[in-house]
Design an enzyme around this catalytic site. Sequence first.
Site, short mmCIF file in Angstrom:
data_model
loop_
_atom_site.label_atom_id
_atom_site.label_comp_id
_atom_site.label_asym_id
_atom_site.label_seq_id
_atom_site.Cartn_x
_atom_site.Cartn_y
_atom_site.Cartn_z
N ASN A 88 -17.85 5.68 -14.36
CA ASN A 88 -18.38 4.66 -13.44
C ASN A 88 -17.81 3.30 -13.82
OD1 ASN A 88 -20.21 3.41 -15.49
ND2 ASN A 88 -21.11 5.46 -15.45
N ALA A 126 -26.58 1.58 -21.48
CA ALA A 126 -25.39 2.33 -21.07
C ALA A 126 -25.58 2.93 -19.68
CB ALA A 126 -25.11 3.44 -22.07
N ASP A 145 -24.62 11.12 -15.31
CA ASP A 145 -25.72 12.07 -15.12
C ASP A 145 -25.24 13.52 -15.23
OD1 ASP A 145 -27.75 10.21 -14.75
OD2 ASP A 145 -27.21 9.91 -12.65
N PRO A 172 -27.95 15.43 -20.90
CA PRO A 172 -29.27 15.07 -21.44
C PRO A 172 -29.62 13.63 -21.08
CG PRO A 172 -27.60 15.11 -23.17
CD PRO A 172 -26.94 15.63 -21.93
N ASP A 173 -30.91 13.38 -20.85
CA ASP A 173 -31.34 12.00 -20.56
C ASP A 173 -31.71 11.33 -21.90
OD1 ASP A 173 -32.83 9.65 -19.88
OD2 ASP A 173 -33.02 10.47 -17.86
N ILE A 174 -30.85 10.45 -22.35
CA ILE A 174 -31.01 9.85 -23.69
C ILE A 174 -32.26 8.98 -23.75
CG2 ILE A 174 -29.90 8.35 -25.41
CD1 ILE A 174 -27.19 9.17 -24.01
N PHE A 206 -32.71 0.60 -18.58
CA PHE A 206 -32.10 -0.15 -17.49
C PHE A 206 -32.19 0.72 -16.24
CE2 PHE A 206 -29.67 -4.05 -18.59
CZ PHE A 206 -30.19 -4.21 -19.86
N LYS A 232 -38.91 4.75 -11.93
CA LYS A 232 -38.02 5.12 -13.06
C LYS A 232 -38.70 4.82 -14.39
CE LYS A 232 -33.59 5.10 -12.18
NZ LYS A 232 -32.25 4.62 -11.86
N LYS A 289 -39.20 7.78 -17.00
CA LYS A 289 -38.47 7.78 -18.28
C LYS A 289 -39.40 7.54 -19.47
CE LYS A 289 -34.16 7.50 -16.42
NZ LYS A 289 -32.87 8.05 -16.83
N1 CTP Z 1 -29.95 7.09 -19.04
C1 CTP Z 1 -29.82 7.83 -20.19
N2 CTP Z 1 -29.28 9.08 -20.14
C2 CTP Z 1 -28.87 9.60 -18.96
C3 CTP Z 1 -28.99 8.83 -17.78
C4 CTP Z 1 -29.53 7.57 -17.85
O1 CTP Z 1 -30.20 7.35 -21.26
N3 CTP Z 1 -28.36 10.80 -18.95
C5 CTP Z 1 -30.59 5.78 -19.12
C6 CTP Z 1 -29.69 4.60 -18.84
O2 CTP Z 1 -29.09 4.12 -20.04
C7 CTP Z 1 -30.67 3.60 -18.25
C8 CTP Z 1 -31.69 4.47 -17.55
O3 CTP Z 1 -31.59 5.75 -18.14
O4 CTP Z 1 -31.36 2.91 -19.28
C9 CTP Z 1 -31.55 4.57 -16.08
O5 CTP Z 1 -30.24 4.90 -15.73
P1 CTP Z 1 -29.85 5.02 -14.19
O6 CTP Z 1 -28.42 5.42 -14.09
O7 CTP Z 1 -30.32 3.82 -13.44
O8 CTP Z 1 -30.82 6.17 -13.71
P2 CTP Z 1 -30.69 7.70 -13.73
O9 CTP Z 1 -31.48 8.25 -14.86
O10 CTP Z 1 -29.25 8.09 -13.73
O11 CTP Z 1 -31.42 8.08 -12.37
P3 CTP Z 1 -30.83 7.99 -10.86
O12 CTP Z 1 -29.38 8.38 -10.97
O13 CTP Z 1 -31.65 8.95 -10.15
O14 CTP Z 1 -31.02 6.59 -10.40
#
Ligand code: CTP
Length: 411
Positions: free
Chosen positions: A223, A287, A291, A318-320, A338, A352, A356
């Site tokens: 991105n 960061a 996804d 994984p969602d960190i 963020f 969100k 989260k």
């Molecule tokens: N984030 C993360 N790990 C991921 C995806 C996102 O830690 N795999 C964290 C980002 O660093 C940010 C927050 O989650 O702090 C939101 O990221 P964002 O891209 O806005 O949201 P997504 O979780 O990707 O959700 P969506 O794509 O549905 O908006």
Amino acid sequence: MLPQPLRRHRRHSCRLEAVKQILLIVAGGIAAYKTLELVRLATKAGIGVTAVLTKSGAQFVTPLSLQALTGSKTYQDLFSLTDESEMGHIELSRAADLVVIAPATANILAKMTVGLADDLASTLLLATDKPVLVAPAMNVRMWQHPATEANINLLKQRGVLVVEPNEGPMACGEYGPGRLAEPLEILSAIQAALNDGPLRGKHAIVTSGPTHEPIDPVRFISNYSSGRQGHAIAAALAALGARVTLISGPVALPDPPGLTTIRVKTACEMQSAVQDALPADIAVCAAAVGDWRAAAEARHKIKKDGGAPPTLALAENPDILAGLSASGPLRPLLVIGFAAETEKLEEHAVAKRSRKGCDWLVANNVGGTGIMGGNENEVLLLTEAGSEHWNRMNKLAVAQRLAAKIGDYFK
Ligand code: CTP
């Protein structure tokens, strides 16, 4: 005898005794005009500044302007009888908590590496036993010359802190790295080196930048994130005294001085670096993590075979942030996420934050606004106390404001 600002503080009160002092060496270069702004910001932040002007620095700024801004004498000559009767150059170099060179020319950096002492600035640098921070500024070819590169590496090995120059158009008409870092960036590095602030003793993990999710050896999914916001937050937290671990995806930015930067490529690597960095008091997930990743990375470049375009199967990363928020006893006290949104900013941000499980959420509208990858940001901040809208401003200013808020949280 002590330099004037120190004498002033010692005479007046115990509280002022704690004021931190820097000895600022201003070397030559058109960027020296930015140093005046650095002095203004530093004194505003409560840091005492004593300035030393080199012969070439005096071609670009006057001792009078430095004197007016620092509120004390600006030193220029090694063999000035008046100065030597007020204090020896050895004492001048030792009376400060930190010696800063901004701008630092290729010449002064080279002199430092070999220990040349042929004027006041280089003699002070050889005589000091205090930490030294340099903010180089020079023509791109001079910066990229193997001699300067070798000098910078040697100085770093000796513990000199380096605020790397920025990339951009130069006064000489060329383009590239070599522009003096912004005064706010240099100030953050100075504050981090002085290590004196409300976050002293706290450990902060900051994620920054995009991730690269490989498809095959030559292609990846990513991105537009530049890492500017995350890196600025890491530096601003360090400036408030925090020990910072910055975990960065692939970015074109230099590692900020005075903190630990771990460079990763993929979301999975970022997640394990975050886990390894725990425990922490603060986590800021700035960061733009990918996804999804390719379900299987091809070992060889995927070739066009004349048939239908290939289909890319994806697997979820994984969602960190969510993982950190739910990390039980290892959960940082303050977890900040963020949100990059292109529509319904507040509605999506509120959802969100609860999905989260983070404490605060910094939401940005990134839809066609030049925010992702740009220099500015407009923020909607959600905290336990409600929401705040921050008007569009430079990402460095957003970082400082967020760090100050985090500092208040830990007061
Ligand atoms: N984030 C993360 N790990 C991921 C995806 C996102 O830690 N795999 C964290 C980002 O660093 C940010 C927050 O989650 O702090 C939101 O990221 P964002 O891209 O806005 O949201 P997504 O979780 O990707 O959700 P969506 O794509 O549905 O908006």
